[in-house]
Design an enzyme around this catalytic site. Structure first.
Site: not given
Ligand code: NAD
Length: 260
Positions: A142, A155
């Site tokens: 990401s 995350y």
């Protein structure tokens, strides 16, 4: 280009994983789908991909938060005489909260699925790839593998971790035909992000459309979402001979997010 290759795409019943599975199938790769969802819908998806692209497609329902289920999935694939040539570690979840309010069990779940599952699947896939001296491992990290945002401790930690794992796997296999790379997408409009847009609309009193534009504009200079199809084509490139020497990179595809 990928005829005769078998691709396992984790979390391919939805969103980005499905976009990547479609792009690999279009190149002739056989598929192992994985992810949660309604059994009848998943079967329709599996059969639809097989007939649309003239490939073999199977489904494995392993819960990737459980390492034993990952081992069992690879054992079942081996038992039918197949080996995974292309592994796309894509399955992921999100939880949004400040660190002091972050539920420890959500931390554990995000790390298990977004990071540890990629380690376990890679560990299971590598021996057969090494035997054939060919393999492609693509980790869906990401923009949060490169930079941070508030309220996403687990995350961001998992995605930075997977970028590190990517580099180690690339280096350990540098003198082989196995490459390992990470893709770092910015915002992609999938169910994972729709939940964050809905929460933002509820908190701010904006409409869902206003919240969507606000979310994408805040981070992404292009003000446009990345698409699963674009991520699929980047994965296809990483699986191509042109990418033989692309090793251990964290490739941003983020509308300019991390250029700032
Ligand atoms: P999504 O929610 O649409 O899809 C997630 C997939 O993972 C689904 O198929 C789901 O069933 C599967 N999954 C979840 N938990 C699982 C488990 N325990 N075992 C097996 N499968 C499981 O999400 P998405 O947006 O397509 O995200 C896919 C990946 O892309 C994730 O790793 C995510 O972090 C990453 N990513 C997404 C964005 C974005 O903006 N959507 C941006 C950057 C990175």
């Amino acid at each position: 280009m990928l005829k005769g290759r078998l691709a396992l795409v984790t979390g391919s019943t939805s969103g980005i994983g499905l976009g990547i599975a479609r792009a690999l199938a279009r190149q002739g790769a056989d598929l192992v789908l994985n992810g949660f969802g309604d059994a009848a819908q998943i079967e329709r998806l599996r059969a639809g991909l097989a007939s649309e692209f003239g490939i073999e497609a199977s489904y494995e329902g392993a819960d990737l938060s459980r390492p034993a289920e990952i081992d069992a999935m690879f054992a079942r694939i081996a038992a039918r005489g197949a080996t995974v040539d292309i592994l796309v570690n894509n399955a992921g979840i999100q939880h949004v909260a400040r660190v002091e309010q972050f539920p420890p069990e959500r931390w554990d779940a995000v790390i298990a699925i977004n990071l540890s599952a990629a380690f376990h699947a890679t560990r299971c896939a590598l021996p057969a790839m090494q035997q054939r001296n060919w393999g492609r491992i693509v980790n869906i990290a990401s923009a949060h593998g490169l930079v941070a945002s508030v309220e996403k401790a687990a995350y961001v930690a998992a995605k930075h971790g997977i970028v590190g794992l990517t580099k180690v796997v690339a280096l350990e296999n540098a003198r082989t035909g196995i490459t390992c790379n990470a893709i770092c997408p910015g915002w992609v409009l999938t169910p994972l992000v729709q939940k964050q847009i809905d929460a933002r609309a509820a908190q701010s009193g904006q409409t869902v459309e206003q919240a969507k534009l606000a979310l994408v504009s805040e981070k992404q200079p292009s003000q446009e979402f990345v698409t699963p199809a674009q991520l699929g084509e980047l994965t296809v490139f990483l699986c191509s001979p042109a990418a033989d020497q692309v090793r251990g990179v964290a490739w941003a595809i983020d509308g300019g997010w991390t250029a700032q």
